[in-house]
Each structure stands twice: as structure tokens, then as C-alpha cells.
Design a protein around this motif. Structure first.
Motif, short mmCIF file in Angstrom:
data_model
loop_
_atom_site.label_atom_id
_atom_site.label_comp_id
_atom_site.label_asym_id
_atom_site.label_seq_id
_atom_site.Cartn_x
_atom_site.Cartn_y
_atom_site.Cartn_z
N SER A 1 0.83 -1.20 0.00
CA SER A 1 0.00 0.00 0.00
C SER A 1 0.87 1.26 0.00
O SER A 1 2.09 1.20 0.20
CB SER A 1 -0.93 0.00 1.22
N GLU A 2 0.23 2.37 -0.20
CA GLU A 2 0.97 3.64 -0.37
C GLU A 2 1.89 3.95 0.79
O GLU A 2 3.07 4.27 0.61
CB GLU A 2 -0.03 4.78 -0.58
N ASN A 3 1.38 3.84 2.00
CA ASN A 3 2.18 4.16 3.19
C ASN A 3 2.54 2.92 4.01
O ASN A 3 2.98 3.04 5.14
CB ASN A 3 1.43 5.16 4.07
N GLU A 4 2.29 1.74 3.42
CA GLU A 4 2.58 0.46 4.07
C GLU A 4 1.89 0.35 5.42
O GLU A 4 2.48 -0.13 6.40
CB GLU A 4 4.10 0.27 4.22
N VAL B 1 -2.35 0.03 7.39
CA VAL B 1 -3.76 -0.31 7.19
C VAL B 1 -4.56 0.89 6.71
O VAL B 1 -5.50 0.76 5.92
CB VAL B 1 -4.36 -0.88 8.50
N GLU B 2 -4.21 2.07 7.18
CA GLU B 2 -4.96 3.27 6.81
C GLU B 2 -4.88 3.56 5.32
O GLU B 2 -5.73 4.26 4.78
CB GLU B 2 -4.46 4.48 7.61
N SER B 3 -3.89 2.99 4.65
CA SER B 3 -3.75 3.20 3.21
C SER B 3 -4.69 2.31 2.41
O SER B 3 -4.85 2.50 1.20
CB SER B 3 -2.31 2.93 2.76
N LEU B 4 -5.29 1.33 3.06
CA LEU B 4 -6.17 0.40 2.35
C LEU B 4 -7.56 0.99 2.15
O LEU B 4 -8.08 1.71 3.01
CB LEU B 4 -6.30 -0.91 3.14
#
Length: 443
Positions: free
Chosen positions: A62-65, A67-70
Motif C-alpha cells: 500500500s501507499e504508506n505500508e 492499514v490506513e492506506s487500504l
């Protein structure tokens, strides 16, 4: 301050599926993210099933590696890969309750599926297959025709079945009995061994849908071994335990089955009979899942306390009164597959303990998931994942090089045997451990 990992015995909270928060989209999404973040930071469960590698790879990429990026839509493949085997909860996760993190990954996946079902996002065919009692009555009545049409060698009809219903043509499907175990039981003439040490015991066999409709031999073996040990035996099959409905997130239907089946079985409990189950999944439902879905139902709790797995029951006889004489050596070693739903009952490896009673037995135990997971291993969409999970387990069984394989889960046993065709295992699929006890008694 939270402890790093729990050392206390895991407990499970009731599944309060009628509470408004259970299907609240925001609360469910928040809980999925909270759990996924904890799992991503731990990763102990990476090798259990495909849910966790999917989750970890998704977050890592994901973008920031994190969970919030999902996006919330990305959760579905993780949920779809879960077979509800319960092994992450039972054997791996250090954060299950009573730990402060309060994780129950399988029941969270179940909660998500209930939400999917409400939105009509679950596939239709597995839901139709879950209606075991309706389907199996047709299967038994037309067993010769149905078994011929569904045979894996009948490629023409199996290809049609795959195209129409999505049932993978590579899967060896269960066959139907020519008569139900209930019908067979009414004709049984096996005498009770009145000289056995446990001659004062009384049980009612809850034959389970698989034994009643698909594998009568397990019920026959249980009946013979119990009577050999002086146990008075009755039989009841008021209906399916509801595990197939649980897998399809139809919790209302599970509760309906629980009330229907328990009403019948409790009539026997009231007459001082103990309830015996013949497959691991059904034992799990009666002992644990029903009480979690109906936590305030005193009758469900009473039935739970009166229920034993057949292996568990035979071991109890051996410990308390001693088994009837007559057990003899069998002609080869045994590999016991300790099925996930037997392990989830938290009773120890009773299949192993029971088979140890056979003189001079050579036995090995394999404790890995078969990957079958009900319809998960049957449907074309998920069959390859079932094979991926089950292949290391089948390889272990092959390396034990024993003549027999035994499992308390008939679908797991069938799946594992099909994954390793070049073994020395003599039977076409896994035997239930009680069948080997009957063989040892020469019954």
C-alpha cells in the motif's frame, strides 16, 4: 498497560449478531482495520491459510505500508480466503481474549460475511449447497444416479456441473448412501455385551448429516464399538447442525437449526442419555458455536455439557471403567489427521488417545489444516486455494508411510487423500478413527 501476548486460556465472546452495532458499516470497518493492524504487526499466523499472506502483502504494497492506506473494498479477498477453521484463534494468536487486544479473527471474518450476505454479495450456489437436509434426501433417494453423475470419472456431467454450478470438476465429491444411517439403525440386531465394564451407560448417537446421508460406515462402526462395550445405544437425526449455514453467514438459520435439533436431543438427555457426535464440525457446533449464538438459552448450554465426540467418549470409558476385552493388532500403521474442528473443541487429541488403546499400534499424528473448509474446497473459485493449504498436510501424511489414514473430518480426509494419490494408504479416503477401533475388535 497491555501485556505483550496472553498466557491465559482463550475465551470466546458470544456472537451478538442481533445487536445494531454488529452490522453497523462504520463500526465493522473500524474493527477490521484495528484487527488487521494488530495482525500485520505480529504475523505469527502467516503460514496458516491464505488470508494472512494476502493481508500482509496488501498492506506492504500500500501507499504508506499501513492499514490506513487500504480501501475498504480491499478487505474482501482476505475474508474470502478464510475457511473458519479457527486455528489462528486456537493455536497462534497471542492476542485472543482475555488479552486486552481482544482479537477473534475467525468470528470477525464471520461478522463481515454476515454484512456481505445482507447486501446480497455472497455467491448463490454455496448457499444452496448449505441446505443439506433437502439436498441429501434427494441424493439418497436417487443415490445410484446421483453417484454416477457426480463421479469424478464422469467428465461430461462434471464439466456441465462446473459450468452451471461452479463446482470444480477436479474434486472428488462425497457419495450418497443407498439408505440413511437412521434407516439402518432401525434394523440393527447387534447384541449388547452385558459383560462389559461400562454396561450401565446410555447414549444417543446424533448421527450428523454426513454420516446419515454420505458415510453410513462411520455410524455402523460407532454402533458396534459402543454395544461391544455394553452401552445402550439410541439414534437421532432431527436435522443438520447448521455448520454449512454458519459458513454461509446465515446465522438466523443456524439458530433455527440449533433450536430444532436441541429440542429433540434434550428429550434423550432428560432420560439420562449422553449425546454422541460422529463428525468434528458437528461436535464443535453443539458444544461451542450454538452456546455462543444463544448465550442465554439454558437448554443449549445443558445440551452442550451433555455432548461428547465419539473418540472422546470411548477414551472416557477406557479411563473410568475400562474397555471391553477383544482389541487386537491391526495390519499396518495409522496416520491420524487431527482435524481443525476437532482441535477447536479444545479436548486434546482424542482420536490419538483412543487409537493408542489398540495393541502395538504404530501411529503418527499430523496437525495441519487440510484446507477443505466445507464448500471452500469444492467451488472452482476457491479450490486451488484449498489445494495450496492442504498440500503440505498431504505431504506430511505421505511421508509417514502408513497403511491407514484417519480423520474426524470426512471432507478433510477425502481432500487429503485426493491430494496424494501415490501413497501406500489402502483405503480410498480417510477412515474415521472409530472405524479402526471396530476393525481392531474384528467387528
Amino acid at each position: 498497560m497491555s501485556k505483550e501476548g496472553g498466557t491465559e486460556a482463550p475465551i470466546r465472546h458470544p456472537i451478538n449478531f442481533e445487536h445494531p452495532d454488529f452490522l453497523d458499516p462504520k463500526k465493522l470497518d473500524d474493527e477490521m482495520r484495528r484487527a488487521f493492524d494488530i495482525c500485520h504487526g505480529c504475523r505469527r499466523c502467516f503460514n496458516l491459510c491464505d488470508s494472512f499472506p494476502k493481508l500482509f502483502d496488501m498492506i506492504d504494497e500500500s501507499e504508506n505500508e499501513d492499514v490506513e492506506s487500504l480501501k475498504s473494498e480491499q478487505f474482501e479477498p482476505v475474508v474470502d480466503a478464510c475457511t473458519l477453521c479457527d486455528m489462528c484463534f486456537m493455536t497462534k494468536c497471542p492476542y485472543v481474549p482475555p488479552h486486552d487486544f481482544d482479537l477473534d479473527f475467525p468470528h470477525l471474518m464471520l461478522r463481515y460475511r454476515v454484512a456481505q450476505k445482507k447486501l446480497n454479495k455472497l455467491p448463490m450456489v454455496p448457499a444452496l449447497l448449505a441446505n443439506i437436509d433437502r439436498n441429501a434426501k434427494i441424493g439418497v433417494a436417487l443415490s445410484s444416479l446421483v453417484n454416477w453423475a457426480s463421479n469424478i470419472k464422469n467428465t461430461f456431467f462434471r464439466k456441465i456441473l462446473e459450468l452451471v454450478a461452479g463446482i470444480d470438476m477436479r474434486v472428488k465429491l462425497p457419495v450418497y448412501n443407498s439408505e440413511t444411517f437412521t434407516s439402518y439403525f432401525k434394523k440393527n440386531i447387534y447384541p449388547i455385551n452385558s459383560d462389559a465394564p461400562s454396561k450401565n451407560r446410555k447414549v444417543v448417537i446424533y448421527s450428523t448429516c454426513f454420516v446419515n446421508f454420505n458415510k453410513k460406515e462411520t455410524g455402523v462402526a460407532a454402533l458396534k464399538v459402543l454395544k461391544k462395550n455394553g452401552v445402550e445405544v439410541q439414534e437421532a437425526y432431527p436435522g443438520c447442525c447448521g455448520m454449512p449455514f454458519l459458513e454461509q453467514a446465515d446465522l438466523t438459520k443456524v439458530v433455527e437449526q440449533a433450536k430444532k435439533v436441541s429440542k429433540d436431543l434434550l428429550k434423550w438427555v432428560d432420560k439420562d442419555y449422553e449425546v454422541i457426535t460422529l463428525t468434528a464440525s458437528c461436535g464443535l457446533m453443539l458444544k461451542f458455536e450454538w452456546p455462543l449464538l444463544l448465550p442465554n438459552d439454558k437448554d443449549i448450554k445443558r445440551l452442550s455439557k451433555s455432548t461428547s465426540d465419539i473418540d472422546e467418549y470411548i477414551v472416557d470409558i477406557a479411563k473410568r471403567e475400562g474397555l471391553a476385552k477383544g482389541l487386537q493388532e491391526i495390519d499396518g500403521g495409522v496416520t491420524v489427521h487431527n482435524a481443525c474442528h476437532a482441535r477447536a473443541q479444545n479436548m486434546g487429541i482424542k482420536s490419538r488417545d483412543m487409537l493408542k488403546l489398540i495393541p502395538n499400534i504404530k501411529m503418527d499424528v499430523v496437525e495441519r489444516c487440510a484446507g477443505h473448509g466445507g464448500t471452500f474446497g469444492v467451488m472452482k473459485e476457491t479450490h486451488d486455494l484449498a489445494v495450496k493449504v492442504g498440500t503440505p498436510t498431504a505431504r506430511q501424511i505421505k511421508n509417514k508411510n502408513n497403511k491407514y489414514m484417519a480423520s474426524d473430518c470426512p471432507l478433510a480426509g477425502k481432500h487429503l487423500k485426493q491430494l496424494e494419490t501415490d501413497t501406500n494408504i489402502s483405503n480410498d479416503e480417510a477412515l474415521h478413527p472409530i472405524e479402526l477401533m471396530a476393525k481392531s475388535y474384528r467387528l
